[in-house]
Design an enzyme around this catalytic site. Structure first.
Site, PDB file in Angstrom:
ATOM      1  N   GLU A   1      -5.027  -5.209  -5.081  1.00 15.55           N
ATOM      2  CA  GLU A   1      -4.884  -5.771  -3.737  1.00 15.55           C
ATOM      3  C   GLU A   1      -4.618  -7.275  -3.825  1.00 15.55           C
ATOM      4  O   GLU A   1      -4.982  -7.918  -4.814  1.00 15.55           O
ATOM      5  CB  GLU A   1      -6.167  -5.509  -2.929  1.00 15.55           C
ATOM      6  CG  GLU A   1      -6.363  -4.019  -2.665  1.00 15.55           C
ATOM      7  CD  GLU A   1      -7.683  -3.665  -2.000  1.00 15.55           C
ATOM      8  OE1 GLU A   1      -8.503  -4.588  -1.772  1.00 15.55           O
ATOM      9  OE2 GLU A   1      -7.899  -2.475  -1.712  1.00 15.55           O
TER      10      GLU A   1
ATOM     11  N   HIS B   1      -3.913  -0.667  -4.703  1.00 11.60           N
ATOM     12  CA  HIS B   1      -5.379  -0.819  -4.544  1.00 11.60           C
ATOM     13  C   HIS B   1      -6.012  -0.464  -5.896  1.00 11.60           C
ATOM     14  O   HIS B   1      -6.979   0.267  -5.972  1.00 11.60           O
ATOM     15  CB  HIS B   1      -5.936   0.143  -3.481  1.00 11.60           C
ATOM     16  CG  HIS B   1      -5.309   0.003  -2.127  1.00 11.60           C
ATOM     17  ND1 HIS B   1      -5.654  -1.010  -1.255  1.00 11.60           N
ATOM     18  CD2 HIS B   1      -4.372   0.755  -1.483  1.00 11.60           C
ATOM     19  CE1 HIS B   1      -4.945  -0.864  -0.117  1.00 11.60           C
ATOM     20  NE2 HIS B   1      -4.167   0.192  -0.239  1.00 11.60           N
TER      21      HIS B   1
ATOM     22  N   SER C   1       0.842  -1.204   0.000  1.00 13.65           N
ATOM     23  CA  SER C   1       0.000   0.000   0.000  1.00 13.65           C
ATOM     24  C   SER C   1       0.881   1.259   0.000  1.00 13.65           C
ATOM     25  O   SER C   1       1.649   1.432  -0.932  1.00 13.65           O
ATOM     26  CB  SER C   1      -0.946  -0.070   1.197  1.00 13.65           C
ATOM     27  OG  SER C   1      -1.948   0.899   1.083  1.00 13.65           O
TER      28      SER C   1
END
Lengths: 287, 287
Positions: B199, B172, B129
């Site tokens: 993800e 993401h 992330s």
């Protein structure tokens, strides 16, 4: 009207109905002094309220001959009184709702035959959201939002009305994260060009062989002509799609696309000057 | 360890920490009997609980030498006691949080210099992330989710840690509808390849010149080399981006990508056999 004028206005949803109305204005301009029929066949409930919105919008845009075609089941699509609403129409507008309602209720009925005639005679057929999805031979139905395509994924396709050849259309495109599902559709058969249309944005398809973009956001063209590899035919249905060498164009107002040669180009000169001011509702803020 | 072993494991977020742990398993495998430091510098609160999750996951994967590097402000990144946590480390893992926290607190500090050394000496640097976003020279910060790129749009970029050259990484990716913002970044300077990582999916960059895909969803490569036109330099900041002839690859586990020549290819033979079973948590159901 000449056959060569036939036009599709395919809208990604949420077109402005109360302010600038750039997209609905283009529908009105092309209908001119003709007759426009708004059909809510895609909707089960609230059809009167929805028609009222469009009625108000189109009348404010100068459309004088405006009718509502409501069809609640397939049997109604064969009733002469319903078909007669389309007499002398030069434009038909499909509202949003459920694309399967449209195709299952009017596909291969006298209503659809009449709509096809209006189009072939040089009319304008417009549709937003579900009404946009039905324009192609193959339409995307449900599933696949905000995820990458899985070979045996939940995206369903169904036969559309087939008013434009060689494309698959998706709507609410960037807003609902539908890139994955459209590329999945192109991978299944790259003969179809994928066209993803954002909300508040439309493509105006002229004579079936090209389009230009109208509205505030973008249109994505996904071209699989040069794809060198894809795993779409693999047996493992849980496998995520792989596809190499997709050509992609991101288009906005001022761009044209040649559907025959699959090439984009900028609109220049008089063609560009005829474009309305781009709508400003589109926000640049993150959601 | 040889310099040629240096590896980046760049994760799109939400990697499995409790079941198959395919991606964290790859981090553990490459750290082996070495020392792994998990840094929560991207987080302001809840760092202990987050470290505990990774501690449990990595220990279950056989990592014996595991340390927590917590940095709450830039001054801490210069404290010898903190830097010493990285002594003899062969792997560093950046958790998620805020990418600007990472770069503003450790950029150009003794902590970062040490991390760079670990990498250059053949170590493994992993990040998920926010920890993935910082790997490139230019990183995407906030804005632009689920919308098409507007020239003066809200996407912000900032200088990253620069562990991998010539790419901009987004994470993401399909889940947050980030196609629009990544293509905007590529349009600004096509020398950078856009890499969008879903993800539960990662790229393993070996020796800085290529990567392979690990995990259950997809990695998108956006290559602007052949772009023939873009309006990104226009003065009208409200204008939606146009860009023609982008090359795009959608990759999943089993695919490799050559960063030097910008070409994808399938992994075959022994390389493919070494891949773990793909995780099954990825759902094919619509959201």
């Amino acid at each position: 009207m000449e056959r060569s004028d036939r036009t599709l206005i395919i809208i990604g949803g949420k077109e402005d109905r109360s302010n600038n109305k750039v997209i609905l204005g283009e529908v009105a301009r092309r209908v001119g002094s003709g007759k426009l029929v708004v059909t809510t066949v895609a909707m089960a409930n609230g059809t009167d309220q929805l028609f009222e919105q469009y009625d108000k919008a189109f009348r404010s845009l100068g459309v004088k001959h405006l009718y509502h075609l409501e069809i609640n089941d397939r049997q109604e699509a064969t009733i002469p009184n319903k078909v007669r609403i389309l007499d002398d129409a030069t434009g038909v507008f499909f509202t949003g709702g459920d694309q399967i309602k449209i195709t299952s209720q009017i596909g291969d009925t006298p209503i659809f035959k009449r709509i096809r005639e209006i189009y072939d005679d040089g009319g304008v057929i417009a549709g937003t959201s579900a009404g946009a999805a039905v324009m192609s031979e193959t339409m995307l139905v449900v599933g696949g939002d905000e995820q990458s395509h899985v070979i045996g994924g939940a995206v369903r396709m169904a036969p559309g009305l087939g008013l434009v050849d060689g494309v698959v259309i998706d709507q609410h495109f960037m807003e609902r994260g539908r890139f994955g599902r459209l590329i999945g559709a192109v991978a299944q058969n790259p003969k179809n060009l994928g066209i993803g249309i954002d909300e508040q944005t439309a493509i105006v398809v002229e004579r079936g062989n090209g389009f230009y973009v109208l509205g505030s956001s973008a249109v994505y063209v996904i071209d699989g002509t040069e794809v060198t590899y894809s795993n779409i035919a693999e047996e493992d249905l849980k496998k995520t799609l792989s596809i190499y060498n997709v050509r992609m164009h991101m288009l906005s107002q001022g761009d044209r696309f040649d559907l025959i040669n699959r090439v984009p180009r900028q609109m220049r000169g008089r063609a560009a000057e005829k474009l309305p001011e781009k709508e400003e509702e589109h926000s640049a803020q993150p959601a």
